[in-house]
Structures are given as C-alpha cells and as structure tokens.
Design an enzyme around this catalytic site. Sequence first.
Site, PDB file in Angstrom:
ATOM      1  N   SER A 107       1.521  -7.640 -10.791  1.00 49.49           N
ATOM      2  CA  SER A 107       1.179  -8.970 -11.293  1.00 49.49           C
ATOM      3  C   SER A 107       1.173  -9.017 -12.819  1.00 49.49           C
ATOM      4  O   SER A 107       2.142  -8.617 -13.460  1.00 49.49           O
ATOM      5  CB  SER A 107      -0.176  -9.389 -10.706  1.00 49.49           C
ATOM      6  OG  SER A 107      -0.450 -10.740 -10.988  1.00 49.49           O
ATOM      7  N   ASP A 165       5.303 -15.464  -3.390  1.00 49.32           N
ATOM      8  CA  ASP A 165       4.306 -14.623  -2.731  1.00 49.32           C
ATOM      9  C   ASP A 165       2.974 -15.332  -2.537  1.00 49.32           C
ATOM     10  O   ASP A 165       1.960 -14.696  -2.284  1.00 49.32           O
ATOM     11  CB  ASP A 165       4.103 -13.323  -3.514  1.00 49.32           C
ATOM     12  CG  ASP A 165       3.604 -13.555  -4.938  1.00 49.32           C
ATOM     13  OD1 ASP A 165       3.051 -14.638  -5.228  1.00 49.32           O
ATOM     14  OD2 ASP A 165       3.759 -12.653  -5.778  1.00 49.32           O
ATOM     15  N   HIS A 194       0.733 -12.062  -2.525  1.00 41.64           N
ATOM     16  CA  HIS A 194       0.689 -11.559  -3.890  1.00 41.64           C
ATOM     17  C   HIS A 194      -0.097 -10.258  -4.031  1.00 41.64           C
ATOM     18  O   HIS A 194       0.398  -9.286  -4.609  1.00 41.64           O
ATOM     19  CB  HIS A 194       0.083 -12.625  -4.811  1.00 41.64           C
ATOM     20  CG  HIS A 194       0.079 -12.240  -6.253  1.00 41.64           C
ATOM     21  ND1 HIS A 194       1.231 -12.097  -6.988  1.00 41.64           N
ATOM     22  CD2 HIS A 194      -0.939 -11.946  -7.107  1.00 41.64           C
ATOM     23  CE1 HIS A 194       0.934 -11.741  -8.231  1.00 41.64           C
ATOM     24  NE2 HIS A 194      -0.370 -11.640  -8.322  1.00 41.64           N
TER      25      HIS A 194
END
Length: 536
Positions: free
Chosen positions: A182, A389, A414
Amino acid sequence: MAMLLEDIVRSVELWLRLIKKPQPYVDPNLDPVLLVPGIAGSILKAVDKENGDKEERVWIRILAADYTCRTKLWSRFDPQTGRSVTLDPKRNIVVPEDRYGLHAIDVLDPDMIIGRDCVYYFHDMIVEMIKWGFQEGKTLFGFGYDFRQSNRLPETLERLAKKLESVYQASGGKKINIISHSMGGLLVKCFMSLHSDIFEKYVKNWIAIAAPFRGAPGYVTSTFLNGMSFVEGWEQNFFISKWSMHQLLIECPSIYELMACPHFHWQHLPVLEIWREKQDSDENSQIILESYSPEESIQIFKDALSSNTVNYDGEDIPLPFNLDILKWADETQKVLSHAKVPPGVKFYNIYGISLETPHTVCYGSAEVPVADLPELQFCEPKYICVDGDGTVPAESAKADGLNAEARVGVPGEHRGILSDHHLFRIVKHWLKADSDPFYNPINDYVILPTAFEMERHKESGLQFTSLKEEWEIISEEQDDHDNMVNRKPFVSSICISQAGDYQSSPAEACATVTVHPQSEGKQHVELNAVSVSVDA
C-alpha cells in the site's frame, strides 16, 4: 550422585524441548527481505518524555481505543518541519523495534483474542516466509514507521537508510529484497527518488503490493469528509470511531499524498458529485447534480470543513482542510514523478483486482439534496466503483511510472491480499525461494516438458525436419468435472510456405497442436510439426 542426577535431568529436559519444538528450516542461500507496511500498518507507542521507560501502545488497542487516539495521537501539522506534531506535549510517538522490526507490523493488536485476524497485517506472510527458510534477524526484517507523517519526511527516510545498512550487514553483505504494501510503496518510491545512491547500494529487488501510485481517489475523498474505519463489521465497535479517525487524518500529510494524482490521464476522471438545491433567476427551486474534478474538489473540502474543530484539554482547536499540507503533498508528488529504478535493481508490481473499488463519490440524492456543504461531514457517501482491491483502483496501482520487470494482477482485498496463497506463490518465485524454474508468475501456470524429439534427413534433394514435443500446463483452475466426460481434445493445424528467391530456397512447414481437456489441474499439449525445404 545428586549432581550427576541433576545434570541428567537438565539434559533430558533440554532434549525434550528440542523434540517438542524442532528447529525451523533455514535456507542460508536466501537474500534478506525487508517488509514495509502501509498507512495504519505499524504499532505506535507513546513514550513519556521525562521517563523514557514509561510507554503505552496507542495504535492499535481495544480498551480505551477512542480516548487514547484523541489524547495521544491527535496532532497538528508544522509547515516549517513538515511533521505532524502530537498535541500531547508530554509524549513522543515511537515505533517498537522488537524482533528486528517485525513485531510492529505483524499483529497490530497482540492483546486481541477474539477476531484477531482483523488486526493481522504481515502476520501470514511472515509465517509463510519462515517456512520457506527465512530467519528473523538474518534474512527477514521489518520497517515500521509513524504513518501520520509524510512519505518524504527526512526523519523517516533517514531511519530507512540506517535500516537498509543494518540489514545489509546482518545478512553478511547480501543485497536486500524490499516488499512494500500500500502506501509503503510511496515511501519506498520517495526514498528511491531522493536517495538513489543508497537504494542502488543496498537493494536488489523491490516488490510493491497494492501501491496507490496515482492515489486512492474514492477512499481519500470520503476520508476527508467523513473519516474512515480501520476494520469493518462488529470488530469496529472496539476500535476508534470514524469521527476520531477523521480528526486525526485531517492533519496527516500521508493522507493528502494519497489524493488523486492531478497530472495522471485517468481512463475515467474520478470526481466528487453533490446533489444541490439551487434557485434560478425566477427564484424557482431546482435540484441539480454538480460534478467537481480533483482540483475543483479542493474548494469543496475547504468549505465543508471550514468550521471543523476539536476540543482538546478544554480548548477548541480549528481543524479545517489544511492548505499547508496540500502544498507539502504537491511537492511530494513532484518527487514521486521523478523517481527512477537505479541500474542493477529490479522492480515488480503486484496489484489487486476483481473487487468493486470507490472511484467517484456522490453525496445527497434528487429526493434529499445537500443544503449546506458542512452537512457533507454527516452524509453517507455513495460510490461509483471501478476494478481494484476495494481501496486502490487497479488503474492507479498499475501506473507506477517505473521500468518494471513484471506487473501482475491478483484477485484480492487491499489488506487481505497479504494472506493470499496466490500472492505467496508469486513472491516466493521472485525471491528465488522455490525450486520451480518452469513457473510463470505473469500467467500463473507451470509448463513442464514431458517429451521432445527432433529428426532430420535428406531425400531426393529435399531436407525433411520433424518435431514432436509434449508438455503439461499446470494451473489451479479446474474445469467442471461433469462437463469433462463429454469433452474432446482440441486440434488445430497451421501451414506456412515460403517461395524461394536468389537468396533462399523454397520451404514449407505444417504443424498440428492437440490440447487435451484439463484434468486434476493438468492440461496435456502435443505439438507435431514437419518442415520441407529444397536442399541448397
């Protein structure tokens, strides 16, 4: 005699412990790995400035989570230093370094028992990598950081430089594989841009997972106006409220750096939509849907948050949309846009797909329009979604702007993607922790040669070449067993001829490919080819 018996007992106890807990498999040939988390992915502790031994975990925790956030984590941005400074003047926020940095990014709330998987972060990946032969402190390390801060904060980048050096030394001078998740991808990219010499010296490969390279527009827009929940479902009742998170994140440069990149050519521009009631020139009421681009949305954020305040220690503190942070974030975008992968370093990108992901955000409706912009803080947003995601659109995550060895889309959520065995298989291959040279991570299958024959001979001035090759394609996809019974092999043929000229001889080739139905994850393929050419 007593001493001898005591020694025997100790020896037996030691022997039993070794049997009960076998030593984990360690592969000495592996290169070291450094795991870098994303936003909200590091344990944070508040340390008393006067008494350094007195510390308290403030992210994440169950008991008094909301109160702790409001009293220990709320902060104000200092435009002179680029830091978000905690409102509590008596405490500093630090990241624990236990287990070579892995403790801070493993299980974010070690005290949680029920529903613990909701606070798992790199936990499953750490467990998996240890099975592959990685060893904590030798070939496996973590880098937690204060996620409230900017991704280009000098203090964080200096810590990362020292971490890379220490990992390099601890592993005996081996170059490092960085795996980021991320927003950690933006942190690594900033470091690579500003300290490319250090990056090239210590880093071998960088694998970015679910990185919002061009922002997370829908996620950030609703975060600015309504806050966010770190976990969904019943567990969120034990964590920080959306309102408290909203007041925290409105002063965090990292969130502003996740806004939609203004210079990126989106396939569909992410916008902010608001149903508004307007008066025309005849003072008649009309309900219209207004649409604002990412640049135009800034004025909406300013107006909607103009009266936003928090009460801290009896004092009302204004927390509007912060234009100083926006200016800082614009400079971060410039740094990111100039990043290049140094020579000798390989970059890989894994992004999440197959989930509805917020892209455009809409407030109000034709039946219930928004009267005043400050109301947006209390409105429930509706989303127009794209593939991704669930947090980062695939379009954003794919657009790294770098020279990549490979980009692979993996179906997954995610944060949950870090527990996905499909992802583990790809990462294991790129880290050279497997022994499967035939695996192709991009197409996600294995090709195993099973037979190969080639024969050449000449006859009557012609040269004949025959080829027979067989292989098996192994993948996780399985056909429906009931349909397999009636399916037949697929046969395809192709012929190619070449007319001769003064430089080449006439030639002709024919080939037949037979693809047998898939069974138990294996698909058998046969190739038979014959070529005929005039003997020169």
